[in-house]
Structures are given as structure tokens and as C-alpha cells.
Scaffold this motif. Sequence first.
Motif, PDB file in Angstrom:
ATOM      1  N   LEU A 207       0.831  -1.202   0.000  1.00  0.00           N
ATOM      2  CA  LEU A 207       0.000   0.000   0.000  1.00  0.00           C
ATOM      3  C   LEU A 207       0.868   1.255   0.000  1.00  0.00           C
ATOM      4  N   SER A 210       2.616   1.691  -3.340  1.00  0.00           N
ATOM      5  CA  SER A 210       1.729   2.209  -4.386  1.00  0.00           C
ATOM      6  C   SER A 210       1.530   3.715  -4.234  1.00  0.00           C
ATOM      7  N   ILE A 211       1.532   4.199  -2.990  1.00  0.00           N
ATOM      8  CA  ILE A 211       1.418   5.644  -2.749  1.00  0.00           C
ATOM      9  C   ILE A 211       2.678   6.356  -3.237  1.00  0.00           C
ATOM     10  N   LYS A 240      -8.857   2.575   3.400  1.00  0.00           N
ATOM     11  CA  LYS A 240      -7.790   2.691   2.412  1.00  0.00           C
ATOM     12  C   LYS A 240      -7.750   4.068   1.752  1.00  0.00           C
ATOM     13  N   GLU A 244      -4.533   6.553   2.049  1.00  0.00           N
ATOM     14  CA  GLU A 244      -3.758   6.958   0.877  1.00  0.00           C
ATOM     15  C   GLU A 244      -3.671   8.476   0.775  1.00  0.00           C
ATOM     16  N   LYS A 248      -0.112  10.374   1.322  1.00  0.00           N
ATOM     17  CA  LYS A 248       0.319  11.042   0.091  1.00  0.00           C
ATOM     18  C   LYS A 248       0.594  12.522   0.346  1.00  0.00           C
TER      19      LYS A 248
END
Length: 357
Positions: A207, A210-211, A240, A244, A248
Motif C-alpha cells: 500500500l 503504491s502511494i 484505504k 492513501e 500522500k
Amino acid sequence: MNTNNTLQKVLFESKHLALCLLDKSGNVVAVNSTFKNQLCQEEIDTSRPVSIRNLSFWNKDLKALDTAWKEFLVNGAASFNSYLYNREELLFHEVELKQANDEGGVLMEFFKKQEPTKAEKESAKTDGELDNIAAIISHDLRGPVSNIAYLLSIFDGGVADKEELEEFMDALKKSNAKTLDIIDEMGVIINPKLKRRSHSASSLQPLICSILENFEEEISQTQARVVIDIQDHSDWKVPKGAFEMILKQVVSNSLKYRKEDETPKIVITCSRKNGDRIIEVKDNGLGFDVVENEQHLFGLFQTFHNRPDSRGIGLFQVKNRLLSIGGAISLKSQEGIGTTVTLNFKQNELEEAPLYN
């Protein structure tokens, strides 16, 4: 600096206004008796430089004074409102800065005023926020929207081959994603309606990776070193989408406010404390004075660095998202050293936590 006779007369004979004469560096040159009796309790030795910022009647927050001083240097006049200690009582004042003479002197006048009503405060706050929102929309959206228009004009002329088409689509997707990010930010401010969502158990490593992919180009260009230290390997029951967005934004700040002469380093630590999930993001960036800005840390449109792309939305949005799911945020920073942001995802609050729509 010698003051002229007219100025001396105003300064020392006025019994209704607290007046202070400063030099162009902001040091006290002279004060009148009203200033001494009402505001300044300490003795001022004008034979040595004494900055107006160091006098004890200020209510810790000097941001308004600093902003007004910068405005005065540009326009030759400025004013601001502030709570000041008046005979040990905290009272609302209007402070005006004026040119005192041709030698660079500054006359500072202090007016005791009736505190504005709640409606007046809210009206002023709303007007200011709307002005800032309009400026952000016109400035920030102009870039990606112009890029999309430019790309579409190229597409109208035709593309040479499949490779060129793929490059075109990739650029279009990036501009579109940037546009949506800005719209999302403005949506949180303008219409922060909540709705309930279910939560998912996510493995943190993929996770977070991916960020970080969102910053692949910037990390490559700056040669930033990003370290992920996962101390709690259990699945995290976190929303989620909110997770994110929050991480981010924090990573984006670490990259944006980096030192130009030092390789950026960001350490993301994931741990558990008293059952809660903790994310700590530590960087070696510019940092800032937390004590001086303590009251404004998570306020809307509050910026701590003089950069054209600083909008003062990020920390405000992060805090609101965390609060909406029962979380908490804390921040430590030191100018020239870096910043550490600690995000607490309180597990006992996450079962029925609301999220922004």
C-alpha cells in the motif's frame, strides 16, 4: 535618529494614544507616557537596540506584526488587529504603522477597540477564505487544464504512431489526475460532508509502495532516499482511501519542502502503540519554528515557507481526514533540521468511522 519638533509634540503630548517611534530596523527609538503606562511595563533603554518584537505586551503570536511590517516596507503603511496585554489585561487593539519622517522612521499607533462580534469574525473569515479559494482555483487549476487543452489540440492534428499515442495518453492522464487532486482538495474545504464506508484490512508494504509511485519522477530527479520501516507486520484495519490521501499529502510536503543543497531523506515508520496504529514520517527538509507557529499549525491557508506553490491546505486537510476517522496528528519540526509528522490511527474508533465523501 533625530525626530522633528512636530513628531516630538505628537509623541510625548498625546494622552489618548499609545505611541511608539521605531527606526527602519524595528528598534524602539522613543515612546510616549501612555505607551509606558498602558502597554509596556519594562524600562526601555533606547541607548541600545531594543526590537519592538521583544517587548512583553505581545500575546506570543507575532505573525500579524511580521506580516504588517513586510507590508509597511512595501507600501509605507500597514495595520493589523491583535490582543495585547494592557495593564496585565488582555485587550483587543488595532495597530497602525505609518511613516514618521523622511529618515526612515516608523510611527506605531495602538488603539483599544471593541472586540468584533462572532458574526463579524465569521464574516471576515469567510470572505478571506473565499478570496483564497478563488485564487487557488484560478491559479492551480489553470496549469493542468491548460495542459489538457494543449494535448487535445495536438491530438486533433493526429499522432504519428502507437508509441507517440501512448506518450500522449500518459501525459493526459497525469494532467487529469492533477486536476482531480485539486478539485478534491477544494471539495474538502467547501463541502466537507461525511458518509460511512466499510474498512479494509491492507498489508502496509504494498500500500505504501503504491502511494510512493505517485512521486516516482520527483524521487528520481531529487535522488531522494525513502526508507520504509514496518515494525508491526499485522494487517491494519484502516480506511484505504483516507490512508492513501493522508500519507500522500505528508510525503508530498516532505519532498516539496526539501533543502536544495542536501539529498532528501524520508523515513516512514509503521508501529503499534497501546493497540493503535502509528505512522511516523520523518524528513531532513527545511523545517520551521513550531513554537512561533503553534496556533496556526493545522489552520486553513496557513503557510510556513515563502514558496509560490504553498497553499496552506495540506495539513488542514490531513487533520480533518484523520479526525473524521477518529485519528489524531502531531508534528515536530526544527528550522534547518527537518520535520516529523506522527499519524495515529486509533483502532477502537475505526469500526464505524465516517469518511469524507
